[in-house]
Design an enzyme around this catalytic site. Structure first.
Site, PDB file in Angstrom:
ATOM      1  N   GLU A 115       9.716   1.772  10.671  1.00 25.83           N
ATOM      2  CA  GLU A 115      10.764   2.766  10.422  1.00 25.83           C
ATOM      3  C   GLU A 115      10.057   4.113  10.528  1.00 25.83           C
ATOM      4  O   GLU A 115       9.273   4.476   9.644  1.00 25.83           O
ATOM      5  CB  GLU A 115      11.363   2.504   9.043  1.00 25.83           C
ATOM      6  N   GLU A 162       9.466  16.259  14.886  1.00 27.41           N
ATOM      7  CA  GLU A 162       9.911  16.094  13.504  1.00 27.41           C
ATOM      8  C   GLU A 162       9.164  17.095  12.617  1.00 27.41           C
ATOM      9  O   GLU A 162       7.937  17.085  12.568  1.00 27.41           O
ATOM     10  CB  GLU A 162       9.640  14.666  13.030  1.00 27.41           C
ATOM     11  N   LYS A 176       0.884  -1.183   0.000  1.00 31.60           N
ATOM     12  CA  LYS A 176       0.000   0.000   0.000  1.00 31.60           C
ATOM     13  C   LYS A 176       0.913   1.222   0.000  1.00 31.60           C
ATOM     14  O   LYS A 176       1.488   1.583   1.021  1.00 31.60           O
ATOM     15  CB  LYS A 176      -0.869  -0.042   1.263  1.00 31.60           C
ATOM     16  N   CYS A 180      13.762  11.123   6.751  1.00 36.16           N
ATOM     17  CA  CYS A 180      13.595  10.749   8.155  1.00 36.16           C
ATOM     18  C   CYS A 180      14.901  10.878   8.932  1.00 36.16           C
ATOM     19  O   CYS A 180      14.895  11.172  10.118  1.00 36.16           O
ATOM     20  CB  CYS A 180      13.018   9.351   8.278  1.00 36.16           C
TER      21      CYS A 180
HETATM   22  P1  NDP Z   1       1.763   8.768   7.570  1.00 33.50           P
HETATM   23  O1  NDP Z   1       2.454   8.034   8.633  1.00 33.50           O
HETATM   24  O2  NDP Z   1       0.324   9.098   7.745  1.00 33.50           O
HETATM   25  O3  NDP Z   1       1.864   7.960   6.175  1.00 33.50           O
HETATM   26  C1  NDP Z   1       2.727   6.897   5.878  1.00 33.50           C
HETATM   27  C2  NDP Z   1       1.955   5.752   5.209  1.00 33.50           C
HETATM   28  O4  NDP Z   1       1.008   5.223   6.140  1.00 33.50           O
HETATM   29  C3  NDP Z   1       1.135   6.178   4.000  1.00 33.50           C
HETATM   30  O5  NDP Z   1       1.076   5.128   3.062  1.00 33.50           O
HETATM   31  C4  NDP Z   1      -0.225   6.417   4.618  1.00 33.50           C
HETATM   32  O6  NDP Z   1      -1.285   6.420   3.692  1.00 33.50           O
HETATM   33  C5  NDP Z   1      -0.306   5.261   5.581  1.00 33.50           C
HETATM   34  N1  NDP Z   1      -1.292   5.408   6.648  1.00 33.50           N
HETATM   35  C6  NDP Z   1      -1.866   6.552   7.118  1.00 33.50           C
HETATM   36  N2  NDP Z   1      -2.729   6.264   8.117  1.00 33.50           N
HETATM   37  C7  NDP Z   1      -2.704   4.924   8.282  1.00 33.50           C
HETATM   38  C8  NDP Z   1      -3.368   4.015   9.173  1.00 33.50           C
HETATM   39  N3  NDP Z   1      -4.229   4.450  10.101  1.00 33.50           N
HETATM   40  N4  NDP Z   1      -3.088   2.692   9.070  1.00 33.50           N
HETATM   41  C9  NDP Z   1      -2.204   2.250   8.167  1.00 33.50           C
HETATM   42  N5  NDP Z   1      -1.571   3.047   7.296  1.00 33.50           N
HETATM   43  C10 NDP Z   1      -1.796   4.367   7.356  1.00 33.50           C
HETATM   44  O7  NDP Z   1       2.572  10.097   7.262  1.00 33.50           O
HETATM   45  P2  NDP Z   1       2.050  11.464   6.580  1.00 33.50           P
HETATM   46  O8  NDP Z   1       2.116  11.288   5.119  1.00 33.50           O
HETATM   47  O9  NDP Z   1       0.734  11.904   7.141  1.00 33.50           O
HETATM   48  O10 NDP Z   1       3.184  12.478   7.086  1.00 33.50           O
HETATM   49  C11 NDP Z   1       3.067  13.073   8.360  1.00 33.50           C
HETATM   50  C12 NDP Z   1       4.398  13.123   9.058  1.00 33.50           C
HETATM   51  O11 NDP Z   1       4.915  11.814   9.237  1.00 33.50           O
HETATM   52  C13 NDP Z   1       5.513  13.840   8.311  1.00 33.50           C
HETATM   53  O12 NDP Z   1       5.459  15.215   8.470  1.00 33.50           O
HETATM   54  C14 NDP Z   1       6.727  13.237   8.948  1.00 33.50           C
HETATM   55  O13 NDP Z   1       6.966  13.871  10.177  1.00 33.50           O
HETATM   56  C15 NDP Z   1       6.318  11.806   9.201  1.00 33.50           C
HETATM   57  N6  NDP Z   1       6.790  10.909   8.117  1.00 33.50           N
HETATM   58  C16 NDP Z   1       7.922  10.205   8.330  1.00 33.50           C
HETATM   59  C17 NDP Z   1       8.427   9.421   7.327  1.00 33.50           C
HETATM   60  C18 NDP Z   1       9.674   8.634   7.498  1.00 33.50           C
HETATM   61  O14 NDP Z   1      10.382   8.387   6.527  1.00 33.50           O
HETATM   62  N7  NDP Z   1       9.969   8.152   8.685  1.00 33.50           N
HETATM   63  C19 NDP Z   1       7.798   9.349   6.005  1.00 33.50           C
HETATM   64  C20 NDP Z   1       6.571  10.108   5.900  1.00 33.50           C
HETATM   65  C21 NDP Z   1       6.120  10.857   6.931  1.00 33.50           C
HETATM   66  P3  NDP Z   1      -1.766   7.825   3.044  1.00 33.50           P
HETATM   67  O15 NDP Z   1      -0.633   8.280   2.207  1.00 33.50           O
HETATM   68  O16 NDP Z   1      -2.954   7.458   2.264  1.00 33.50           O
HETATM   69  O17 NDP Z   1      -2.056   8.744   4.187  1.00 33.50           O
END
Ligand code: NDP
Length: 472
Positions: free
Chosen positions: A245, A379, A170, A279
């Site tokens: 992660e 973050e 996903k 990250c």
């Molecule tokens: P999320 O954690 O929401 O998204 C990461 C993935 O998880 C996406 O595929 C998302 O889908 C999915 N997801 C969202 N909600 C759920 C759920 N309840 N159950 C299972 N999967 C889910 O990150 P965001 O895109 O909202 O970013 C927000 C913040 O997260 C950023 O500002 C940053 O601080 C952090 N982040 C950290 C990352 C890293 O590399 N460690 C990467 C991305 C974000 P969908 O895209 O449809 O929401």
């Protein structure tokens, strides 16, 4: 405009069972460039059923039987580097130079590393009168974010397939196009039907349904700590293995005697790359109080080299952020920093000059940041560097370790031994000394709230294995 209403399930593209569509926007123009299927729990059921049906046979294949399609997949990634880079520029906003050199090249490097690792990996060993087998963990749910949209897919899917697992992916809703391209490559590589499946859709629906699905054995997630926590809770109820992660707030510590100019310039490159959406970014620069103003001046000069612009231009070093949501989030953090007393050295929360359209944020340097400020604790995930003064080494360590995160870090010192001794005391999964290069074979993952488990190299492969001992 591309319109995709299908999902890749059971070895072919099938109409999504939901019927809804998700818009994909170009973050530089804000225009809708494609729509993809908004999957539902029914799509997840179908994908997990396909992965389950394929799991036993794929799990019993020999190393050589897995190596053949995996090698073809690696070759497919190599053949379509340019298209991969352009797709990521269009849906994620990375500048073309970074998209080519990192966003497309890194997944190829990682895929090649798994082809090599698999070729030499021993899946069984003798311990006394036992033969111990490393067996696949089963059906894997891979949930990936948008910041390195292909790398994070490859870092999960390749080792999972190499281990003999089957996968349901996903991808992030903002970056589904490169995930679809990846699914095409899997299709062409000739894996058996059901070994890899892709369901596009929204996290709260498709991601949540997948993570909680009783047919899934292991959830591998990269993203925010908040979502990671909820995935771990569901996994706990289902006794599933998880690899998480998550976020970071990494410190780059410059000890007295280090090359300050190089340390600060490398830090700027690190924190402004990918518009700060990394990250492991060193978002906190820790310098001795005697060198503080000198470091601030170097950082200000360095930030000027990262003026945002059109990501499709080869000249551009920093593109937009991925979405309006992320831009607003980052701007909110810059405002909070200033409200709490940080000094705005360069940048700010306003749109950069001449860029009224697009999700751009100015490269921003905040000085006089103290460890308890929000910008030093949370973050931000944008091009924002916070510079913090320390009194002595112990104080530097206390600040470096003083957040809930523990993903990465940097240490600069006059000699490697001093830096390494400091690095050993840091709560972080990976630390670079005097600008040590990224190593795609080294284990990658976090301490504390930055996650559990490791990706990349042998450690990344072993996340997807479980152990059986048979006594003779
Ligand atoms: P999320 O954690 O929401 O998204 C990461 C993935 O998880 C996406 O595929 C998302 O889908 C999915 N997801 C969202 N909600 C759920 C759920 N309840 N159950 C299972 N999967 C889910 O990150 P965001 O895109 O909202 O970013 C927000 C913040 O997260 C950023 O500002 C940053 O601080 C952090 N982040 C950290 C990352 C890293 O590399 N460690 C990467 C991305 C974000 P969908 O895209 O449809 O929401």
């Amino acid at each position: 405009m591309q319109q995709h209403a299908d999902q890749y399930i059971g070895g072919g593209w099938r109409p999504s069972l939901g019927g809804g569509a998700l818009e994909v926007r170009n973050p530089a123009t804000e225009e809708v460039i494609a729509t993809v299927a908004a999957g539902t729990a029914a799509d997840v059921d179908a994908a997990v059923a396909a992965a389950r049906a394929a799991a036993r046979d794929w799990g019993l294949t020999s190393r050589e039987e897995r190596l053949a399609p995996l090698t073809r997949l690696r070759d497919g990634l190599a053949a379509r580097q340019q298209e991969i880079a352009e797709t990521i520029v269009a849906e994620q906003g990375s500048p073309i130079g970074f998209a080519t050199g990192v966003q497309a090249a890194l997944p190829l490097l990682v895929a090649s590393s798994y082809v090599e690792l698999l070729a030499g990996y021993e899946f069984q060993e003798k311990i006394g009168n036992s033969t111990v087998y490393a067996e696949p963990a089963g059906v894997v749910a891979a949930i990936t974010p948008w910041n390195y949209p292909l790398h994070q897919v490859v870092a999960k899917v390749l080792p999972a397939l190499a281990a003999g697992c089957t996968v349901v992916l996903k991808p992030a809703e903002d970056t589904p196009l490169v995930a679809r391209l990846f699914a095409e490559l899997v299709d062409q590589a000739g894996f058996p039907a059901g070994v890899f499946n892709l369901v596009t859709g929204v996290g709260s629906e498709v991601g949540a349904a997948l993570a909680a699905h009783p047919g899934v054995d292991l959830v591998s997630f990269t993203g925010s700590t908040a979502v990671g926590r909820s995935i771990a809770e569901h996994a706990g109820r289902g006794i599933k293995k998880v690899a998480l992660e998550l976020g970071g707030k990494s410190a780059n510590v410059v000890l007295p005697g280090a090359d300050l100019g190089r340390a600060v310039n490398v830090n700027a490159a690190n924190v402004f790359a990918n518009s700060g959406q990394t990250c492991t970014a060193w978002t906190r620069l820790l310098v001795h109080q005697d060198q503080y103003e000198e470091a601030v001046a170097i950082a200000a000069k360095a930030a000027a080299k990262y003026q945002p612009g059109d990501p499709s231009s080869a000249e551009t070093r920093m593109g937009p952020l991925v979405s309006a949501k992320q831009r607003e989030r980052v701007r909110g953090y810059i405002r909070a920093g200033v409200e709490q007393g940080a000094r705005l050295v360069v940048g700010g929360a306003e749109a950069p000059d001449g860029l009224p359209t697009g999700y751009y944020v100015q490269p921003t340097v905040l000085a006089d940041v103290t460890p308890e400020m929000t910008v030093a604790q949370e973050e931000i995930f944008g091009p924002v560097l916070s510079i913090i003064a320390y009194r002595d080494e112990d104080h530097a360590l206390e600040i470096a370790n003083g957040t809930e995160y523990g993903l990465a870090g940097g240490v600069w010192a006059a000699d490697e031994a001093t830096a390494a001794a400091f690095a050993r005391r840091m709560d972080a999964g990976q630390v670079d000394i005097n600008g040590g290069r990224f190593n795609p074979l080294a284990p990658f993952g976090g301490y504390k709230s930055s996650g559990v488990g490791r990706e990349l190299g042998r450690h990344g492969l072993e996340e997807f294995l479980q152990t059986k001992s048979i006594q003779f």
